[in-house]
Every structure is written in structure tokens, then in C-alpha cells.
Design a protein around this motif. Structure first.
Motif, short mmCIF file in Angstrom:
data_model
loop_
_atom_site.label_atom_id
_atom_site.label_comp_id
_atom_site.label_asym_id
_atom_site.label_seq_id
_atom_site.Cartn_x
_atom_site.Cartn_y
_atom_site.Cartn_z
N ILE A 389 0.84 -1.20 0.00
CA ILE A 389 0.00 0.00 0.00
C ILE A 389 0.87 1.25 0.00
O ILE A 389 0.65 2.20 -0.76
N HIS A 390 1.91 1.24 0.87
CA HIS A 390 2.79 2.40 0.95
C HIS A 390 3.55 2.63 -0.36
O HIS A 390 3.86 3.77 -0.72
N GLY A 392 2.29 1.97 -3.26
CA GLY A 392 1.33 2.21 -4.31
C GLY A 392 1.05 1.02 -5.20
O GLY A 392 0.52 1.18 -6.31
N ARG A 393 1.35 -0.19 -4.70
CA ARG A 393 1.13 -1.40 -5.48
C ARG A 393 -0.15 -2.11 -5.11
O ARG A 393 -0.46 -3.17 -5.66
N THR A 395 -4.31 -1.14 -3.53
CA THR A 395 -5.26 -0.14 -3.05
C THR A 395 -6.38 -0.82 -2.29
O THR A 395 -6.99 -1.77 -2.80
N GLY A 397 -10.00 -1.29 -0.97
CA GLY A 397 -11.29 -0.85 -1.49
C GLY A 397 -12.10 -2.02 -1.99
O GLY A 397 -11.67 -3.15 -1.91
#
Length: 397
Positions: A389-390, A392-393, A395, A397
Motif C-alpha cells: 500500500i505504501h 502504491g502497489r 489499493t 477498497g
């Protein structure tokens, strides 16, 4: 002319190949049938449950009983170490409870597993020194059977302790499994010494394959620690699809009266003596791997545990064959652990991330929110997901 020196006949590196692991579960021995049924009922690994049963079998044999072979007529202690291979929290308590439900060792009072943080703490599990009226100190045993069961919940815990400066835990475990003298005295005569061959000991370590370096690194193998262990799979994908048995099976009573007449030795069978001889010759020819240096002794000790489960103080060939099948499973499991240990760190991280993502998707497909699914992940999977997550790989939801 010099006298003719008699030649020594050549011997093969191995006498016979190991039997297939599967023969263990095709036997009609009641104790093995009960263990397999109980493993199926609990959806647990039969290998892990059998490993615990064999260790408990050894703990019920009097500490003075030794294994005697032609090469070692003085006898070898029946002490053993087992690596329980699986992910963290792979069901150790289930295995112990399952064995207690399937088997009743009649009249036995086996010690509970304990853990210590240093090698110096192991002798204290067995006894203490007490001064008499004359001022002389004498050893007082904690248990009448001189038995101890040592357990580590994670191999990393053992590794961390062994890595501490001055730690003696690895050497102490090697001494413990060999039945050697434990502890010692200082210059003032204080301290605790447990005499060699005076106790019964078993060791279990829960091993995550990718963290097994404390047992199977080059250094550990060269030092002899890795060879002390047999390996039992406690997470077995082959059991995941097996149905729970519909018919119950009775708890099996394991008698222990076979040791009441003062048995001192359990003697090797001819096939066992032949195997020991061939193995020793192979070692001198450089044909035996260091990690296998104790393989045949471990097999012999397992054979005696099988005999005891069947209520006997003497070996039959089937005991040796069943022990060989267990060793064959051990070698397969150890090889898988070594493969995982040798895998690049990047591959291990990628596999963990893939499992974390797949688990998230599966939980969300069941209707859980992203946050609820996140809480269901293991700690390792959760940490991997947080890193993704950190970066950006991934998300939420």
C-alpha cells in the motif's frame, strides 16, 4: 615375506533403499489406525501427530534403556529431536491433544513440554544440587523418571537465543539428544552436573521453512545440529480434501509392562547392524552427507518407539520398516525446507505478497469489508500488504 593382511570386504553405501512413506498408513496396527483416524477427524497432519506420539512413546521408556548395536555394544540413549514443519501456529496443540485422545499410555506420567532461554537452563529442568548434613552436595532429580521434554514455538526463537554472545543453547541441545553430560562445576565446586546416560529427553521445534537457518544453514549442519533432527510435516495439503470419518474408532491402550523386568538394552536386528556397518564405511569413503550423520541412529530410535507403541521391548523387522518410512517422509520434508531456505529473498517476498492479495480477494468475495479482510490476514501477510500500500502497489477498497 611379511604376513598377508586380510582384506576387508567392500560394502555398499546403503543396504536397502528407504521404504515408501505411504506404508505407514496401510498398516493394520491399531495404534497407527487410531492416530490416522484422529488426524482425519481434526483435519490435522497424520505425520505431525505420529511424530508427537513417537516422542511420547520414547518418554515412557525407562531412562536407563539403551539401543545396542554391533558397532556400539555400550548402547546409545533413546533421545530424539523433531522439527515440526509448517507456518507459524501450525497446530502444535492440536497434535498433542489428538495423541492424548487416540492413545492411552497406561500408567505413564510424561513431562509437559518446557522451554529455556539458555543452555545453562536445561540441566535445571532435570534436577538440582542439595547439600546434606555432611555438607556434601548430591543431585536431586525433579522427576522420578529423569525425563524432560523441551519445546520451542518458533525456530527463530531458538536461532535468536543461539546468536547471543556466549550462548550455549545449540551445543546443549546437541548434548541433550546424545545423552551426554550436562552442566558443570565451577572452581568453587558450585553448579549442577547431570551425568551422561542418566536421563531421557526429547526436543521439538516448530519450523517455518523460510526461517529454518538455525537448523539447516551450512554452519548448523557443519556443527551437527541439523543432523540431530527428524522432520515432520504439520501442514499437509494432501489432507485438505479428505472427509472426516463417519465411523468412530476406539482409543488404543499402550501397555508399558514390557519394561518391568529391568530391560537394559534393546538390541539391533541383523538388518540394522548391516545398515550401520554400510553407513559407517560409506562415511569413511566420503559418501555420506554431514546432515545425514545421525540418520540411521534416529531411525533405530524411531523403531524402538514403534515397538513400544505396540507393547514390545524387542524389535521386529516391521518396526525398522515403519521407522524407515518415517525417515523417508523426514527427508522429503527436509529437502522442501532446504529449497525454501535457498530461495532468494525476493522470491519469498513475492510469494508472501501473492498470498496476501489472494487472501484479501477471497475474504472480500465472502462479503467482508476491506478493513475486516485486512484484520483476518496473518501478521506476515498484513505487513506485506501494508508495504504494498505504501509503495502504491495495492489499493484498499
Amino acid at each position: 615375506m611379511p604376513p598377508e593382511i586380510p582384506s576387508v570386504p567392500a560394502a555398499p553405501a546403503t543396504v536397502e533403499p528407504l521404504p515408501s512413506p505411504g506404508i505407514l498408513w496401510s498398516t493394520d496396527r491399531p495404534e497407527l489406525v487410531a492416530l490416522q483416524w484422529e488426524a482425519r477427524r481434526r483435519i490435522a497432519s497424520p505425520w505431525g501427530m505420529l511424530a508427537i506420539a513417537l516422542l511420547e512413546s520414547l518418554l515412557t521408556i525407562p531412562h536407563g534403556v539403551l539401543y545396542r548395536s554391533a558397532q556400539h555394544p555400550e548402547g546409545s540413549p533413546l533421545n530424539l529431536a523433531v522439527a515440526l514443519v509448517g507456518s507459524s501456529g501450525a497446530g502444535k496443540s492440536t497434535l498433542f491433544h489428538g495423541v492424548a485422545y487416540a492413545l492411552e499410555f497406561q500408567g505413564a506420567d510424561a513431562p509437559e513440554p518446557e522451554s529455556v532461554r539458555s543452555g545453562e537452563g536445561i540441566p535445571a529442568l532435570l534436577g538440582w544440587m542439595e547439600k546434606g548434613d555432611d555438607g556434601a552436595a548430591a543431585l536431586v532429580w525433579r522427576r522420578h523418571d529423569h525425563a524432560v521434554s523441551l519445546h520451542y514455538d518458533e525456530v527463530g526463537q531458538l536461532g535468536a537465543q543461539a546468536a547471543r554472545t556466549g550462548s550455549t543453547i545449540s551445543d546443549a541441545i546437541k548434548s541433550l539428544t546424545s545423552g551426554e553430560r550436562l552442566g558443570g562445576q565451577n572452581s568453587k565446586g558450585d553448579g549442577l552436573t547431570i551425568p551422561a546416560r542418566s536421563y531421557r529427553a526429547v526436543v521439538t521445534v516448530a519450523v517455518q521453512p523460510s526461517r529454518a537457518a538455525p537448523l539447516l544453514s551450512e554452519e548448523s549442519i557443519a556443527g551437527g545440529l541439523g543432523a540431530r533432527f527428524v522432520y515432520a510435516l504439520v501442514e499437509d495439503p494432501t489432507i485438505a480434501h479428505l472427509p472426516i470419518p463417519a465411523q468412530p474408532t476406539e482409543r488404543v491402550a499402550v501397555p508399558l509392562t514390557q519394561w518391568d523386568n529391568g530391560v537394559r538394552f534393546v538390541d539391533a536386528l541383523p538388518a540394522m547392524d548391516a545398515a550401520h556397518e554400510a553407513d559407517t564405511r560409506a562415511a569413511h569413503r566420503g559418501e555420506r552427507e554431514p546432515v545425514d550423520s545421525r540418520l540411521l541412529l534416529n531411525r533405530a530410535i524411531l523403531a524402538i518407539a514403534f515397538a513400544n507403541l505396540a507393547g514390545r521391548a524387542v524389535l521386529i523387522l516391521e518396526d525398522w520398516e515403519l521407522a524407515g518410512a518415517f525417515i523417508a517422509q523426514s527427508l522429503q520434508t527436509r529437502e522442501a525446507v532446504q529449497d525454501a531456505l535457498a530461495a532468494p529473498v525476493e522470491d519469498q517476498r513475492a510469494q508472501l505478497e501473492a498470498r496476501a492479495v489472494a487472501r484479501m480477494h477471497a475474504l472480500q468475495a465472502e462479503g467482508l469489508s476491506a478493513q475486516e479482510a485486512r484484520r483476518r490476514l496473518s501478521r506476515a501477510q498484513g505487513n506485506a500488504l501494508t508495504a504494498m500500500i505504501h509503495e502504491g502497489r495495492f489499493t484498499m477498497g
